[in-house]
Design a protein around this motif. Structure first.
Motif, PDB file in Angstrom:
ATOM      1  N   SER A   1     -23.199 110.158-127.484  1.00  0.00           N
ATOM      2  CA  SER A   1     -24.266 109.144-127.589  1.00  0.00           C
ATOM      3  C   SER A   1     -24.256 108.269-126.339  1.00  0.00           C
ATOM      4  N   SER A   2     -25.318 107.473-126.152  1.00  0.00           N
ATOM      5  CA  SER A   2     -25.358 106.629-124.941  1.00  0.00           C
ATOM      6  C   SER A   2     -24.240 105.574-124.981  1.00  0.00           C
ATOM      7  N   ASP A   3     -23.856 105.114-126.174  1.00  0.00           N
ATOM      8  CA  ASP A   3     -22.695 104.205-126.287  1.00  0.00           C
ATOM      9  C   ASP A   3     -21.460 104.884-125.704  1.00  0.00           C
ATOM     10  N   TYR A   4     -21.243 106.121-126.147  1.00  0.00           N
ATOM     11  CA  TYR A   4     -20.057 106.877-125.743  1.00  0.00           C
ATOM     12  C   TYR A   4     -20.074 107.113-124.232  1.00  0.00           C
ATOM     13  N   VAL A   5     -21.235 107.540-123.694  1.00  0.00           N
ATOM     14  CA  VAL A   5     -21.334 107.827-122.258  1.00  0.00           C
ATOM     15  C   VAL A   5     -21.170 106.551-121.437  1.00  0.00           C
ATOM     16  N   CYS A   6     -21.696 105.447-121.956  1.00  0.00           N
ATOM     17  CA  CYS A   6     -21.548 104.163-121.236  1.00  0.00           C
ATOM     18  C   CYS A   6     -20.070 103.851-121.038  1.00  0.00           C
ATOM     19  N   ILE A   7     -19.283 103.940-122.121  1.00  0.00           N
ATOM     20  CA  ILE A   7     -17.858 103.590-122.037  1.00  0.00           C
ATOM     21  C   ILE A   7     -17.079 104.637-121.232  1.00  0.00           C
ATOM     22  N   THR A   8     -17.339 105.935-121.485  1.00  0.00           N
ATOM     23  CA  THR A   8     -16.552 106.958-120.777  1.00  0.00           C
ATOM     24  C   THR A   8     -16.906 107.019-119.293  1.00  0.00           C
ATOM     25  N   SER A   9     -18.164 106.718-118.932  1.00  0.00           N
ATOM     26  CA  SER A   9     -18.525 106.753-117.497  1.00  0.00           C
ATOM     27  C   SER A   9     -17.753 105.656-116.752  1.00  0.00           C
ATOM     28  N   TRP A  10     -17.572 104.521-117.428  1.00  0.00           N
ATOM     29  CA  TRP A  10     -16.731 103.463-116.823  1.00  0.00           C
ATOM     30  C   TRP A  10     -15.284 103.940-116.694  1.00  0.00           C
ATOM     31  N   LEU A  11     -14.763 104.591-117.749  1.00  0.00           N
ATOM     32  CA  LEU A  11     -13.387 105.088-117.712  1.00  0.00           C
ATOM     33  C   LEU A  11     -13.212 106.146-116.619  1.00  0.00           C
ATOM     34  N   ASP A  12     -14.299 106.882-116.359  1.00  0.00           N
ATOM     35  CA  ASP A  12     -14.241 107.929-115.323  1.00  0.00           C
ATOM     36  C   ASP A  12     -14.458 107.375-113.919  1.00  0.00           C
ATOM     37  N   GLY A  13     -14.752 106.061-113.845  1.00  0.00           N
ATOM     38  CA  GLY A  13     -14.853 105.439-112.525  1.00  0.00           C
ATOM     39  C   GLY A  13     -16.251 105.321-111.953  1.00  0.00           C
ATOM     40  N   GLU A  14     -17.270 105.814-112.679  1.00  0.00           N
ATOM     41  CA  GLU A  14     -18.665 105.676-112.207  1.00  0.00           C
ATOM     42  C   GLU A  14     -19.558 105.322-113.377  1.00  0.00           C
ATOM     43  N   VAL A  15     -19.616 104.026-113.646  1.00  0.00           N
ATOM     44  CA  VAL A  15     -20.347 103.601-114.840  1.00  0.00           C
ATOM     45  C   VAL A  15     -21.824 103.991-114.751  1.00  0.00           C
ATOM     46  N   SER A  16     -22.372 104.468-115.876  1.00  0.00           N
ATOM     47  CA  SER A  16     -23.786 104.862-115.909  1.00  0.00           C
ATOM     48  C   SER A  16     -24.617 103.676-116.400  1.00  0.00           C
ATOM     49  N   GLU A  17     -25.256 102.980-115.454  1.00  0.00           N
ATOM     50  CA  GLU A  17     -26.039 101.794-115.835  1.00  0.00           C
ATOM     51  C   GLU A  17     -27.185 102.183-116.759  1.00  0.00           C
ATOM     52  N   SER A  18     -27.783 103.363-116.515  1.00  0.00           N
ATOM     53  CA  SER A  18     -28.937 103.770-117.348  1.00  0.00           C
ATOM     54  C   SER A  18     -28.501 104.021-118.794  1.00  0.00           C
ATOM     55  N   GLU A  19     -27.352 104.689-118.972  1.00  0.00           N
ATOM     56  CA  GLU A  19     -26.885 104.966-120.342  1.00  0.00           C
ATOM     57  C   GLU A  19     -26.493 103.666-121.052  1.00  0.00           C
ATOM     58  N   CYS A  20     -25.882 102.726-120.304  1.00  0.00           N
ATOM     59  CA  CYS A  20     -25.506 101.445-120.918  1.00  0.00           C
ATOM     60  C   CYS A  20     -26.760 100.676-121.327  1.00  0.00           C
ATOM     61  N   ALA A  21     -27.784 100.723-120.470  1.00  0.00           N
ATOM     62  CA  ALA A  21     -29.040 100.016-120.791  1.00  0.00           C
ATOM     63  C   ALA A  21     -29.694 100.649-122.019  1.00  0.00           C
ATOM     64  N   LEU A  22     -29.667 101.973-122.059  1.00  0.00           N
ATOM     65  CA  LEU A  22     -30.238 102.697-123.204  1.00  0.00           C
ATOM     66  C   LEU A  22     -29.487 102.338-124.487  1.00  0.00           C
ATOM     67  N   ALA A  23     -28.183 102.316-124.397  1.00  0.00           N
ATOM     68  CA  ALA A  23     -27.348 102.012-125.563  1.00  0.00           C
ATOM     69  C   ALA A  23     -27.668 100.613-126.092  1.00  0.00           C
ATOM     70  N   LEU A  24     -27.888  99.683-125.185  1.00  0.00           N
ATOM     71  CA  LEU A  24     -28.161  98.306-125.606  1.00  0.00           C
ATOM     72  C   LEU A  24     -29.489  98.197-126.350  1.00  0.00           C
ATOM     73  N   LYS A  25     -30.398  99.148-126.057  1.00  0.00           N
ATOM     74  CA  LYS A  25     -31.697  99.118-126.735  1.00  0.00           C
ATOM     75  C   LYS A  25     -31.567  99.581-128.189  1.00  0.00           C
ATOM     76  N   ASN A  26     -30.536 100.422-128.448  1.00  0.00           N
ATOM     77  CA  ASN A  26     -30.348 100.893-129.824  1.00  0.00           C
ATOM     78  C   ASN A  26     -29.863  99.742-130.695  1.00  0.00           C
ATOM     79  N   PRO A  27     -30.402  99.568-131.877  1.00  0.00           N
ATOM     80  CA  PRO A  27     -30.023  98.425-132.729  1.00  0.00           C
ATOM     81  C   PRO A  27     -28.543  98.480-133.126  1.00  0.00           C
TER      82      PRO A  27
END
Ligand code: HEM
Length: 197
Positions: free
Chosen positions: A171-197
């Protein structure tokens, strides 16, 4: 005769005491040999990139009945929940004794006052990184799958979690956190995740 017996007794006693003392000393010395090797250096993903992830953690985990609590090892501060009071900052420290000042400063917990501060981002980052520092170091080096971390196992529901399963793998929540852990945070996935209620 009596004299000889007393002599033997004393000798035995001395030998026994000597033996025990020696044993104790030996064990003590081996037991407290200090390992002088410096602790292995710890690595963690950056604070700078974490600032993109923190709003998601504040929204998903940070309510006052969940991780917006001083009782939790994984502690989340921010505009939606718990507010960090920097007691070394005289202006903020006064908030501890003056509820009116808390209101005036917009830092009343759970009321969505002042935006999440730099100090709160730092506290959230430290809390997320301090849960399993050695494992996080391995993840940061690419030696361990991020899914091995409690930070993911709990919200994925892989490990028993009072907060239940908060998101699913991929999910975009998961990708947001793991992209940070992998060293290249995905701003688009984090923004998408924040839109989800
Ligand atoms: C993505 C959001 C979340 C993440 C990353 C997360 C992560 C974690 C982690 C790492 C722990 C173990 C460390 C600790 O005890 O603080 C934990 C425990 C806990 N979480 Fe969460 N959590 C999330 C959401 C929630 C929510 C929404 C709730 C409340 C409904 C919650 C309630 C708890 C409670 C009560 C514990 C302690 C008992 C237990 O281990 O199950 N969590 N969570």
């Amino acid at each position: 005769m009596m004299h000889a017996r007393a002599h033997v007794f004393t000798l035995r006693l001395a030998l026994r005491l000597g033996f025990r003392l020696g044993l104790g000393l030996g064990l003590g010395l081996t037991g407290c040999v200090v390992d002088l090797a410096p602790p292995a250096p710890l690595e963690r993903p950056t604070l700078e990139q974490f600032k993109t992830v923190s709003p998601l953690m504040e929204q998903r985990c940070g309510s006052l009945d969940c991780h917006g609590s001083l009782a939790r090892p994984f502690r989340v501060y921010g505009v939606r929940g718990l507010r960090f009071v920097d007691i070394l900052n005289p202006d903020q420290a006064l908030e501890l004794v003056d509820p009116e000042l808390v209101r005036a400063n917009g830092s009343y917990p759970g009321t969505g006052g002042k935006p999440t501060s730099e100090a709160e981002y730092t506290q959230n980052w430290r809390s997320a990184c301090a849960l399993e520092p050695e494992k996080l170091t391995q993840v940061t080096r690419g030696e361990l799958d991020p899914d091995a971390l409690l930070l993911l196992k709990k919200p994925l529901g892989v490990e028993g979690h009072k907060g239940a399963a908060v998101f699913i793998k991929g999910s975009s929540d998961y990708v947001c956190i793991t992209s940070w852990l992998d060293g290249e945070v995905s701003e688009s996935e984090c923004a998408l995740a924040l839109k989800n209620p």
